[in-house]
Design a protein around this motif. Structure first.
Motif, PDB file in Angstrom:
ATOM      1  N   ILE A 125       9.880  -8.622  -0.467  1.00  0.00           N
ATOM      2  CA  ILE A 125      10.121  -7.513   0.463  1.00  0.00           C
ATOM      3  C   ILE A 125      11.225  -6.616  -0.093  1.00  0.00           C
ATOM      4  O   ILE A 125      11.092  -5.390  -0.135  1.00  0.00           O
ATOM      5  N   ALA A 126      12.277  -7.243  -0.547  1.00  0.00           N
ATOM      6  CA  ALA A 126      13.395  -6.467  -1.094  1.00  0.00           C
ATOM      7  C   ALA A 126      12.917  -5.632  -2.281  1.00  0.00           C
ATOM      8  O   ALA A 126      13.309  -4.480  -2.453  1.00  0.00           O
ATOM      9  N   LYS A 127      12.046  -6.229  -3.080  1.00  0.00           N
ATOM     10  CA  LYS A 127      11.558  -5.515  -4.252  1.00  0.00           C
ATOM     11  C   LYS A 127      10.806  -4.240  -3.843  1.00  0.00           C
ATOM     12  O   LYS A 127      11.037  -3.169  -4.405  1.00  0.00           O
ATOM     13  N   TYR A 128       9.930  -4.361  -2.881  1.00  0.00           N
ATOM     14  CA  TYR A 128       9.142  -3.192  -2.498  1.00  0.00           C
ATOM     15  C   TYR A 128       9.962  -2.172  -1.713  1.00  0.00           C
ATOM     16  O   TYR A 128       9.739  -0.980  -1.809  1.00  0.00           O
ATOM     17  N   VAL A 129      10.884  -2.662  -0.938  1.00  0.00           N
ATOM     18  CA  VAL A 129      11.700  -1.719  -0.167  1.00  0.00           C
ATOM     19  C   VAL A 129      12.659  -1.002  -1.100  1.00  0.00           C
ATOM     20  O   VAL A 129      12.932   0.191  -0.935  1.00  0.00           O
ATOM     21  N   GLY A 130      13.125  -1.716  -2.085  1.00  0.00           N
ATOM     22  CA  GLY A 130      13.993  -1.110  -3.082  1.00  0.00           C
ATOM     23  C   GLY A 130      15.184  -0.421  -2.448  1.00  0.00           C
ATOM     24  O   GLY A 130      15.889  -1.006  -1.617  1.00  0.00           O
ATOM     25  N   ASN A 131      15.406   0.807  -2.783  1.00  0.00           N
ATOM     26  CA  ASN A 131      16.520   1.537  -2.200  1.00  0.00           C
ATOM     27  C   ASN A 131      16.109   2.331  -0.962  1.00  0.00           C
ATOM     28  O   ASN A 131      16.899   3.090  -0.415  1.00  0.00           O
ATOM     29  N   GLY A 132      14.865   2.145  -0.576  1.00  0.00           N
ATOM     30  CA  GLY A 132      14.403   2.847   0.622  1.00  0.00           C
ATOM     31  C   GLY A 132      14.825   2.107   1.876  1.00  0.00           C
ATOM     32  O   GLY A 132      15.680   1.216   1.844  1.00  0.00           O
ATOM     33  N   LYS A 133      14.207   2.522   2.963  1.00  0.00           N
ATOM     34  CA  LYS A 133      14.475   1.826   4.209  1.00  0.00           C
ATOM     35  C   LYS A 133      13.249   1.012   4.594  1.00  0.00           C
ATOM     36  O   LYS A 133      12.135   1.345   4.204  1.00  0.00           O
ATOM     37  N   ALA A 134      13.480  -0.033   5.366  1.00  0.00           N
ATOM     38  CA  ALA A 134      12.352  -0.836   5.844  1.00  0.00           C
ATOM     39  C   ALA A 134      12.248  -0.673   7.348  1.00  0.00           C
ATOM     40  O   ALA A 134      13.258  -0.728   8.059  1.00  0.00           O
ATOM     41  N   LEU A 135      11.040  -0.475   7.822  1.00  0.00           N
ATOM     42  CA  LEU A 135      10.800  -0.431   9.267  1.00  0.00           C
ATOM     43  C   LEU A 135       9.867  -1.582   9.606  1.00  0.00           C
ATOM     44  O   LEU A 135       8.689  -1.561   9.235  1.00  0.00           O
TER      45      LEU A 135
ATOM     46  N   PHE B 221       0.856  -1.183   0.000  1.00  0.00           N
ATOM     47  CA  PHE B 221       0.000   0.000   0.000  1.00  0.00           C
ATOM     48  C   PHE B 221       0.894   1.235   0.000  1.00  0.00           C
ATOM     49  O   PHE B 221       1.657   1.443   0.945  1.00  0.00           O
ATOM     50  N   GLY B 222       0.805   2.009  -1.050  1.00  0.00           N
ATOM     51  CA  GLY B 222       1.615   3.224  -1.056  1.00  0.00           C
ATOM     52  C   GLY B 222       2.265   3.450  -2.399  1.00  0.00           C
ATOM     53  O   GLY B 222       2.029   2.698  -3.348  1.00  0.00           O
ATOM     54  N   PRO B 223       3.063   4.479  -2.466  1.00  0.00           N
ATOM     55  CA  PRO B 223       3.688   4.855  -3.731  1.00  0.00           C
ATOM     56  C   PRO B 223       4.855   3.931  -4.072  1.00  0.00           C
ATOM     57  O   PRO B 223       5.434   3.315  -3.178  1.00  0.00           O
ATOM     58  N   SER B 224       5.192   3.869  -5.333  1.00  0.00           N
ATOM     59  CA  SER B 224       6.369   3.082  -5.679  1.00  0.00           C
ATOM     60  C   SER B 224       7.617   3.877  -5.306  1.00  0.00           C
ATOM     61  O   SER B 224       7.578   5.088  -5.133  1.00  0.00           O
ATOM     62  N   GLU B 225       8.679   3.142  -5.143  1.00  0.00           N
ATOM     63  CA  GLU B 225       9.962   3.744  -4.750  1.00  0.00           C
ATOM     64  C   GLU B 225       9.834   4.642  -3.526  1.00  0.00           C
ATOM     65  O   GLU B 225      10.303   5.782  -3.498  1.00  0.00           O
ATOM     66  N   ALA B 226       9.232   4.071  -2.522  1.00  0.00           N
ATOM     67  CA  ALA B 226       9.059   4.825  -1.284  1.00  0.00           C
ATOM     68  C   ALA B 226      10.401   5.011  -0.582  1.00  0.00           C
ATOM     69  O   ALA B 226      11.318   4.199  -0.742  1.00  0.00           O
ATOM     70  N   ASP B 227      10.493   6.073   0.183  1.00  0.00           N
ATOM     71  CA  ASP B 227      11.696   6.287   0.987  1.00  0.00           C
ATOM     72  C   ASP B 227      11.702   5.343   2.183  1.00  0.00           C
ATOM     73  O   ASP B 227      12.741   4.942   2.668  1.00  0.00           O
ATOM     74  N   LEU B 228      10.500   5.041   2.629  1.00  0.00           N
ATOM     75  CA  LEU B 228      10.390   4.147   3.782  1.00  0.00           C
ATOM     76  C   LEU B 228       9.224   3.199   3.554  1.00  0.00           C
ATOM     77  O   LEU B 228       8.136   3.630   3.176  1.00  0.00           O
ATOM     78  N   VAL B 229       9.482   1.940   3.815  1.00  0.00           N
ATOM     79  CA  VAL B 229       8.406   0.960   3.739  1.00  0.00           C
ATOM     80  C   VAL B 229       8.211   0.375   5.140  1.00  0.00           C
ATOM     81  O   VAL B 229       9.155  -0.155   5.742  1.00  0.00           O
TER      82      VAL B 229
END
Ligand SMILES: Cc1ncc(C[n+]2csc(CCOP(=O)(O)OP(=O)(O)O)c2C)c(N)n1
Ligand SMILES: Cc1ncc(C[n+]2csc(CCOP(=O)(O)OP(=O)(O)O)c2C)c(N)n1
Ligand code: SF4
Ligand code: SF4
Ligand SMILES: [Mg+2]
Ligand SMILES: [Mg+2]
Lengths: 612, 288, 612, 288
Positions: free
Chosen positions: C521-531, C471-479
Motif C-alpha cells: 500500500i505504501a508503495k502505491y500511495v507513494g508520496n500521494g495521499k490515500a483515501l 488501477f491507475g497511473p503511477s505516482e498518483a496524487d491520490l490513491v
C-alpha cells in the motif's frame, strides 16, 4: 536482616502443596509482612511438577522476586527446574530421601532433612507438609506460633488429636532446623504487625462485585476464572443474590443481558475460550444498550492454549472481537487490590454508559495471592452505587402507554438516555439486537441508522474513569506503559532503571484499555519514549494505540508470551536498551533473555508485484 | 384491568398474511388479559426468526435477543425479578437447532417461565430451509432431495427431562390455546407451550389443513389423565406429537426459585444494593 | 442512444418482484449487456417496500447508477422513496390504479398504465409482473423475443397454456407502450451479443469452491450467506460431495476443522452473528494448523443489526476476533466475478499455510447479480489445486510408529511443515488446541511455546497471493483504497475525479485484508495521499493499517454505515475534498451527503487528571 | 495385526492414579485390537476435560477440540473419510452441558460414529463443580448448598431421539466394556457408549464402590431384549440409568451416510478433486 525474602517450594501436583502454601502465606501476612505469591502448575489434577513462590517484604512487594532465598524441594525435579533461580547464598532444603543433587554452577547450600522418615514416624502422610512449614518458619524467622494458631483455627473441627499432630509436625520441622543449622537463619526484618488482607484476584473481583451491587452471576467454570463464581455462590445467599452455573458461556452472557435488561446488576466471569463464545451476545448488549459486566481472566491462547499460564492476549478480542461496530468498555486492574474498587466501578460504568464493561484480568492476578491494604477495601471508600439514567416512574406514568422513547435523542452529557425496567408502568419497550428507532422498534431507515450508530459509539469518547495512573517524575525520558500483572514489575523496575541510567523514568498504568486513552498517554509520554510492556505475541495494546492514531515513532515494545510473568529484570533490561537507543521492539522469555525483534505487528512483508 | 388493546403495539405486524403466528400472538394477549396481568408486569424474551418478532407486536417489556438464546435471557430476567410474568418465545429452529442445548437445560433447571414455541417445521425468516422439526423426506432449499434426519420430538424430550408442564396448541384453535397459555403462565415452574403455527409461505406440507386433519385434540378425550407422565409419553409417541391440549401437568410442581438458598420472595431488582458493613467485615475477615 | 441505462422497479415485498427482476436481468444479459443489479429489501417475507435496480451497459458497469432512466412503480410508496433518484428526463411508469403523484421537484415524466386492469383481464394475478416486463422491454428497446424465450424455457414445465398466457401478458405490456408512447423510447445502444454469465456472489463462491476442490460444506442458514450452501447442496451430489445443514455455526466450523484434519477441503459460509460464534474454533484451527475456509458475507452489525443491509464491518472480527494470538488469512473479493478464483484460491492458501482462510464478502456482493465474463471462470484458468505440505507415505512408512513430527522444525519456506492425514500409516499424531510440542503432545515448555507461537504467526508474513491490485497511473496524487463492493464505485469514480481535478488518481484494490499488506500500500500511495473507502462506522481497515505501522498522516477516510452502497458520486466528492486539502475524515449516507467528521477511531477524548 | 502396544503412545497419562478414565482407555484400545483395526484407520475427536485427554494416550489420529464440540468434529471427520473408524470421546460436562445441543443433533443425524462418554458426574479438570449428570443435592464447589437441578438422563434422551445403539459401561468392568465398545464400533450409525468412569479426586459420592453396589448388569439378565426400545426406556427409568450393558440395539440399523444423495462408498478425501469440464460447463450454463 533482609527487608524481603523469597520462599519457594516445589514438588508433585496434587500432594497438598496448594494448601501448605496458603498456610505459609496467611501466617506471613498475619505476621505483618507484604505477600506476593505465584506458582507454576499444569492443567492436570495430580502428578507433574508444580512450584509455588512467595515473596515476603516489610514494604509492598508486587512482582516476581529476582531470586529465591529458601527453596524447599520435595523432589529432584524441583531442584532441576528451580535451583537456577536461587540466590548464590540461598538455601536449598530437600528431602534426604530423594538423594538430592544441585545442578552444576549453582552455588547455594544444599541441606537435607529426613522429611519422609519424620512423616512416617508421625504416622500420617499429611504431616510432611507441616514439617516443611515448621522448617521454613525456622529458617525465615517466622513465628511458629502463627502456624500453630492457623492450624488450630482451620482444622479445629477435625479434632484435638489431629491438630495436636499438626502442631507436633510443625514443631519437629522447626526444631530440626534450629538444632542443625542454628547459624543459617535468613533473618527477615520485623514486620509492622499491621493486619492486612491476603487474597487472589478472583476473590477480590467477587468482593468488588458485591460492593458494586452485583447480585447475580451466571457463569460456566473455567480456569482461571472459576473462583469468582465459587466465591459469590457462598456470598450471595447472604444478600438474596444468586449464582447460577449455566450450561455454557453463550447462556451465561445472555442470561446477564436478560438480568441487566430487568434492572439487576449481573455479571459473568470467564477466560479466553468463553470470551470468544460471548462475542455475539456482547454485540446484543451493545445494540440494546444493556449494562452487563464480564471479567475475563486472560490465559495463554488461542483455543485451549495454555490454561494455567499467564498471558494478556485477549485485548483485541475484548475491544473489537464481535462482528459489526459496537460499544464496549475494557478496564484493566493493576493489582489484586485494585480489582475490588474496579469491579465495583465496572457496574457503575455499565449502568451509566449502557454497554458491556469488560475487566481484563489475567491469570496471575486472578489466581495468585497478594496483600490487600484494609484501607483499600473499606466499604465507604469503594465507589458508591450510581445507577445511571433511569426513567422517572412518575414521568412515565404521565406519558401514557407505548410512547416511552427508550432510545430518545434526549440524552445526558454522555449521550445516554434513560432506560425503563420491567415493572415500571408505561415503560414498556422493545430491546432488540436489530437496528431500531427511538422506541426500540426495528427500523432500518438510513438516517436513523447513522444516528443510532453514532449514538452508541460516541458515548465511549467521554467515559469518565481514571483512565491512566502515572507514577514517576514529570517529563520523563522513558515512560513504561503497563497494565494488569505487568504493572507491579514495571513499578519496581522504575527506580532501578533511573539509578542505572541516570534518566528520568515513569510508569503509566493503563486502567482503561478501551476506548484507548491516547491523549492521556501522549500527555504523559510527552517528548520521551514509551515502552509498552505486555504479555502477548503481537503487541496487542501497542497495535491498538497505533491504530488509534498514536505516533508509532517513539513507541517501543517488550513482549513476553512464554507463559511466565514478566520480571523486573526484563523490564529493566528492555528499558535500558530503549534509553540507550539500542532497540525498539523486544521480546523476552522462553529461556532466552530480552532480545531485539522486528515489529510484532503481523503484516505481509512483501506483496507480489501487482499488475498496474 | 388491561384490555387486548393495552397489549397491542402501534407496530404493524411484519408477518405474511395468514401466518400462524398471528394466532399465537392473539392467544398470548388474550391469556394475559384474562389473567388480569398488566403489560408492565410482563417480560418477553424472544429469539430470531419470523416467530421471534412476536415481541415487536405485544406491548410488554420485550427483549429480542440473538438466535437461539431466548431461554437464557428469560431465565436471567426471571431470576432478576421473580415478581414478573416471564415468557420466552421463538421458532422451532431457534429453539431446537441452535437453541437445543439451552432448551434441554432450561427444562431441567425449571425456572418459573413459560416457553412458547411457534413450530412451523421450517425456517421461515431465512426463506425456507429444513428445521429440526421438519418431517423426514421434506424437500426444502437446504434439502432439495428430501430431509434425511430424524425430526426432533420436543415434547417427548420435555417429558423425558422432567418438565412439569407440557402442552401443545394450534394457532387456529384460539379457545384451546388461550386456556393452555393461561394455565402455563400460572404454572409454578418451567412450562412448555408448543404450538403448531403454520408457515403459509414456505411450508406447503404442514399447512393449516394438514394440522386440522391430523391433530388429536385431548380436550375431546375426557378420560385422558394429564397428571400421568407415562401416559403423556405414550400419547406423544402414538400421535407422533400431533396432539393438542395440556399433555402433562405435574400435580406437585416445584420450581428452581424455591430451592435457591437465601433467595428471597422479593425480586432482586427491588432489593437494596447496599452491603451491610457487618457482613462486609465478616467476609473480609476470611482473608485475614 | 445511451451506452447504459438504469431500470428500477419497486413495490411490495413478496409479490414476486424478485423473480421478475431475475427475468429482466437474465434477458438483458443474454442480449449481451453488462448487468449490475442491486436492491433494497427488509428482513421480512411479505409486505413492506422493496425495490430493485438494474444498471445495463454496453461496457462493464460495476457500481450503483448515478440515476434511474425508467422507474416502474407498483405503489405510491415506491414513488415517494425512489423518484428522487431518477434523472430529470426519466420515465416513471406507474399503475393507473394507484393514482400516482410525483413528489415536488421531480421533473420526470409520470406515465400510467392500467397494470391492474390488464392483469384482471388476463385472469391471473401472476401476469401483472409480465405486463411490466413487456412494457419495460418496449421502453428500453430490449428484445421482447428474449423475454418470451426465457418464459418458455423457465416455465415450460407448467404447460403450454401457462406459457402462452405469459407471452400474451408480455406482448400486451410491450404493445401498450409502443402504442401510447412511441416517441419515449430510452434507446440503449446495441450490445455486442457475447454470451456472458450472470450470477450473485454467493453462486460465484459456490462455483469457486467446487473448482477449488471443496467437497464439503457445513453451515447454518443466515442472510446473506445461505445461497452458498443452497447452491452447493445441488452441485455436490454430482461430485460425491456433501452439504450438511448443521445445528448451528459452532457445529459448522468445528465440523470443518474435523473434515480439514481428515484431509478434505471443507468450508462454511456465514454472516456476522455466525462469525462471532466461530471465534473459539477458528482459534482451534489456528492452533492445530488445520486448513479451513470460511466465507463471511458481511451485513449491518452488530448483533442482529441490519440483516439485509450492506456493511463491511467484520474486518476486525475476522482478523483479530478470537482470544489469544492465532494466524488467519483474510481475503476480500472486489467483484462477483472475482469470487470464483478467489474462493478456489482460498483452499490452496489454507492447505499451504495450514490456517483458517476467511473471505470477506459483503451483502451486496453476496446477493446482487453481476455480469461474469466466461473467460474469468474457465476451469483451466482457475487456480490449480495445490495441496501444500503433505507427508510422503513412503517416508512415513519408513519412520516407524509414534514418531511423526507433525509440528516439525523442518518447515518449508513458508514456515509450514508437512501434515499427515488419517489413513496414512505411521502418520498418527495429536492435533490439539492446547499448546503442544513437535509431535503434537501437550507441552507448555516456555521455549517451545515461543517457538510454536512464532511458527504459527510468522507464516503469515510471507503469504503468497496477489495482495493488492492497482488501477491507475503511477505516482498518483491520490490513491483510493477499496475492497469488496466498494471497489467498483472507486474504479468508476477514478476517471471522473481525474477529469474534475486534473490530478492523477489511482485505485488500489485490497485483496488481502489480513495480514495487512502495508508495504504494498505504501508503495502505491507513494508520496500521494490515500483515501480508504469502507462501509463501516469506525474505519476498521484504516485502523488496521495504522495499527500495522502505516503512517497516519496521509491517510484519509470515507465511511458509510447507513446500510446503502457507497456511490461513485460520494467517492468523487470525498476524493476531491482530499485533493483540495479540505478534509481528512469523512462520512456519508443517512440522507446527508459527504461530510467532514472527526477521526472515527474510538478513543477516549479526554482522560481525567491522573494523580502523579 | 495391531497389538495393545501399537495403540499406546509414549505420553505418560496425566490422569490421577485410580481415575476411571484409565479403564475406558484400556477398554477402547482392547476393542480396537480385537477388531483388528489399525491405528492409522482410527480417528478420535475428543473434547476438553480430564476425559478429553484420552486422545493424548492412544496412538491414533487424534483431534483434541474445544470444549463441548467433539461430536461436530467427529462427524466432520467421518463424512470426509467414511473409510475410517471414527470415535468421539469426552466427559459428562463436555457432552451434556456445553455440548448438549450437538449431542441431541448427532443422535438424530445418525452419522456412523461411536461416542464414548466418560461420565464421572462432576467436572474433573476444573476441579470439582457440579455437572449436568450430578445427583440432586450433591455438594460441590459450585453448589455448596447442594445441586438443585434435575440431572440429565443422557441414555433416555438417546432412546427418545431414536438412537440406534445405546450402551452403558463401567470402567471397572473391562470385560463387558470391551464387548460393548467392539459392538458399538461395528454398529452402522451413531452409537452411544456411556461409561461410568469415577473421578476419584473430586467425586466422593459416585465412587467405584457406589457403582459396584448400585449397578444392574444387563449381561446377567438373559431375558432382557435389547432390540425393544420401550423395554430399554423402561429399564433406564427403573434403574435411574444405573445399568450396564447394551441397553438398546436397533435390529435394522440405518445410517446417515446411506441417505445422502450422490454420496459415494469411497471416502471424500480419497477422491479426485478435479472437476469434469463437462459438468463445469453444464453448471455454468445455469447462469447464462
Ligand atoms: C447466529 C445466527 N445464525 C443464523 C441466523 C439466521 N436465522 C435467522 S432466523 C433463522 C431460523 C428461523 O427459523 P425458526 O426459528 O423456525 O423461525 P421461523 O422464522 O420459522 O418462525 C435463522 C437460521 C441468525 N440470525 N443468527
Ligand atoms: C469454552 C470453555 N468453557 C469452559 C472450559 C473449562 N473446562 C474445561 S474442562 C471442563 C469441564 C470438565 O468436565 P467434564 O466434561 O465432565 O470432564 P471431566 O474433567 O470430568 O472428565 C470445563 C468447564 C473450557 N475449556 N472451554
Ligand atoms: S414466512 Fe412463514 S413463518 Fe414467516 S411470516 Fe411468512 S408465513 Fe409466517
Ligand atoms: S480429577 Fe478426577 S476425572 Fe480428572 S484425572 Fe483426576 S480422578 Fe480422573
Ligand atoms: Mg420455524
Ligand atoms: Mg466429568
Amino acid at each position: 536482616m533482609f527487608s524481603e525474602v523469597c520462599w519457594q517450594i516445589g514438588g508433585e501436583q496434587g500432594t497438598g502443596l496448594d494448601s501448605t502454601v496458603e498456610v505459609f502465606n496467611t501466617v506471613a501476612s498475619r505476621a505483618g509482612y507484604y505477600v506476593y505469591a505465584y506458582k507454576t502448575f499444569a492443567s492436570r489434577i495430580k502428578g507433574g511438577h508444580t512450584d509455588f513462590t512467595t515473596r515476603l517484604g516489610t514494604t509492598r512487594v508486587q512482582a516476581p522476586a529476582p531470586g529465591v532465598n529458601l527453596l524447599v524441594a520435595l523432589d529432584q525435579e524441583t531442584i532441576n527446574l528451580c535451583a537456577k533461580n536461587v540466590y548464590p547464598d540461598a538455601i536449598v532444603l530437600a528431602d534426604e530421601a530423594i538423594n538430592p543433587t544441585l545442578p552444576e554452577g549453582v552455588s547455594a547450600k544444599l541441606l537435607t532433612i529426613p522429611f519422609n522418615k519424620m512423616t512416617l514416624a508421625l504416622g500420617n502422610p499429611l504431616m510432611k507438609n507441616n514439617i516443611v512449614l515448621g522448617a521454613s518458619a525456622a529458617f525465615l524467622g517466622l513465628p511458629l506460633e502463627g502456624f500453630k494458631a492457623y492450624a488450630s483455627g482451620r482444622w479445629g473441627n477435625k479434632g484435638e488429636e489431629f491438630v495436636a499432630l499438626i502442631h507436633t509436625a510443625m514443631e519437629q520441622g522447626y526444631a530440626h532446623v534450629q538444632a542443625n543449622w542454628p547459624d543459617l537463619a535468613i533473618s527477615l526484618a520485623p514486620a509492622d504487625g499491621k493486619e492486612r488482607l491476603l487474597m487472589i484476584g478472583n476473590e477480590a473481583a467477587a468482593l468488588g462485585a458485591l460492593a458494586g451491587g452485583c447480585r447475580m452471576i451466571f457463569s460456566y467454570p473455567i480456569t482461571p476464572a472459576s473462583e469468582i463464581a465459587e466465591s459469590l455462590v457462598k456470598i450471595f445467599p447472604k444478600v438474596g443474590g444468586i449464582a447460577v452455573q449455566m450450561e455454557d458461556e453463550l447462556a451465561s452472557i445472555v442470561a446477564c443481558v436478560g438480568a441487566g435488561f430487568a434492572g439487576a446488576r449481573a455479571m459473568t466471569a470467564t477466560a479466553g475460550p468463553g470470551l470468544s463464545l460471548m462475542q455475539e451476545a456482547l454485540g446484543l448488549a451493545s445494540m440494546t444498550e444493556t449494562p452487563v459486566v464480564v471479567v475475563d481472566t486472560q490465559r495463554g491462547g488461542p483455543s485451549t492454549g495454555m490454561p494455567t499460564k499467564q498471558e494478556q492476549s485477549d485485548l483485541l478480542a475484548m475491544a473489537y472481537g464481535g462482528h459489526g461496530d459496537g460499544p464496549r468498555i475494557v478496564l484493566a486492574p493493576g493489582s489484586v487490590e485494585e480489582l475490588v474498587p474496579m469491579t465495583a466501578e465496572a457496574f457503575n460504568l455499565a449502568d451509566n454508559y449502557h454497554c458491556p464493561v469488560l475487566i481484563a484480568s489475567d491469570l496471575a492476578l486472578a489466581l495468585f495471592q497478594q496483600t490487600v491494604e484494609p484501607e483499600a477495601v473499606e466499604l465507604a471508600k469503594l465507589p458508591a452505587v450510581s445507577r445511571g439514567p433511569v426513567a422517572d416512574p412518575a414521568a412515565l406514568a404521565a406519558l401514557g402507554r407505548d410512547i416511552f422513547e427508550r432510545y430518545s435523542k434526549n440524552t445526558n452529557e454522555n449521550g445516554v438516555s434513560e432506560r425503563s425496567m420491567p415493572g415500571m408502568k408505561n415503560g414498556q419497550f422493545l430491546a432488540t439486537g436489530a437496528e431500531h428507532g427511538p422506541f426500540g422498534k426495528v427500523w432500518e431507515n438510513p438516517a436513523n441508522r447513522v444516528y443510532m450508530m453514532d449514538r452508541r459509539m460516541h458515548r465511549l469518547r467521554g467515559v469518565k474513569t481514571e483512565a491512566v495512573r502515572y507514577f514517576g517524575p514529570s517529563e520523563a525520558d522513558l515512560v513504561i506503559v503497563a497494565f494488569g500483572t505487568t504493572l507491579g514489575a514495571a513499578k519496581e523496575a522504575r527506580a532501578e532503571i533511573e539509578q542505572l541510567t541516570g534518566k528520568k523514568v515513569g510508569v503509566l498504568q493503563i486502567r482503561l484499555i478501551f476506548p484507548v486513552p491516547v491523549a492521556a498517554i501522549a500527555k504523559y509520554v510527552g517528548n520521551g519514549k514509551a515502552l509498552v510492556v505486555e504479555s502477548n505475541a503481537v503487541g496487542q495494546f501497542a497495535f491498538m494505540l497505533k491504530g488509534s492514531g498514536y505516533n508509532p515513532a517513539n513507541l517501543a515494545s517488550l513482549l513476553k508470551y512464554d507463559g511466565n510473568l514478566i520480571t523486573v529484570e526484563e523490564i529493566r533490561t528492555a528499558a535500558t536498551r530503549v534509553l540507550n537507543g539500542e532497540a525498539q521492539f523486544m521480546v523476552t522469555g522462553g529461556g532466552a533473555g530480552v532480545r531485539t525483534s522486528s515489529d510484532p505487528t503481523i503484516v505481509l512483508e512483501s506483496a507480489k508485484e501487482a499488475h498496474v | 384491568m388491561a384490555t387486548m388493546a393495552d397489549f397491542r403495539t402501534s407496530e404493524k405486524s411484519w408477518w405474511c398474511p395468514g401466518c400462524g403466528d398471528f394466532g399465537v400472538l392473539a392467544g398470548l394477549q388474550k391469556a394475559l388479559v384474562e389473567l388480569g396481568i398488566e403489560p408492565q408486569q410482563v417480560a418477553l424474551a424472544s429469539g430470531i426468526g419470523c416467530s421471534g418478532k412476536i415481541g415487536n407486536y405485544i406491548n410488554s417489556y420485550n427483549l429480542h435477543v440473538v438466535h437461539g438464546r431466548s431461554l437464557p435471557a428469560a431465565q436471567g430476567i426471571k431470576l432478576a425479578n421473580r415478581e414478573l410474568t416471564v415468557i420466552a418465545a421463538g421458532g422451532d429452529g431457534d429453539g431446537f437447532a441452535i437453541g437445543m442445548g439451552h432448551y434441554m437445560h432450561a427444562l431441567r433447571r425449571n425456572v418459573d417461565i413459560t416457553y412458547i414455541v411457534m413450530d412451523n417445521q421450517i425456517y421461515g425468516l431465512t426463506k425456507g430451509q429444513t428445521s429440526p422439526t421438519s418431517d423426514g423426506g421434506f424437500q426444502t432449499k437446504s434439502t432439495p432431495n428430501g430431509n434425511i434426519e430424524k425430526s426432533v420430538n420436543q415434547m417427548q424430550l420435555a417429558i423425558a427431562s422432567g418438565c412439569g408442564f407440557v402442552a401443545n396448541g394450534f394457532s387456529a384453535n384460539q379457545k384451546q390455546l388461550v386456556e393452555i397459555i393461561k394455565r402455563a403462565l400460572q404454572f409454578p415452574g418451567f412450562a412448555l407451550v408448543n404450538t403448531y403455527s403454520p408457515c403459509v409461505t414456505f411450508n406447503k406440507l404442514n399447512t393449516f389443513d394438514f394440522y386440522k386433519q391430523e391433530i388429536v385434540n385431548l380436550d375431546e378425550d375426557p378420560t385422558y389423565d394429564r397428571s400421568d407422565r407415562f401416559a403423556a409419553m405414550k400419547k406423544l409417541m402414538e400421535t407422533n406429537e400431533l396432539v393438542t391440549g395440556i399433555i402433562y401437568e405435574d400435580p406437585n410442581p416445584t420450581r428452581y426459585e424455591d430451592k435457591v438458598s437465601g433467595y428471597r420472595e422479593q425480586g432482586i431488582v427491588n432489593q437494596s444494593l447496599e452491603v451491610d458493613p457487618v457482613l462486609w467485615a465478616k467476609i473480609l475477615g476470611q482473608y485475614k
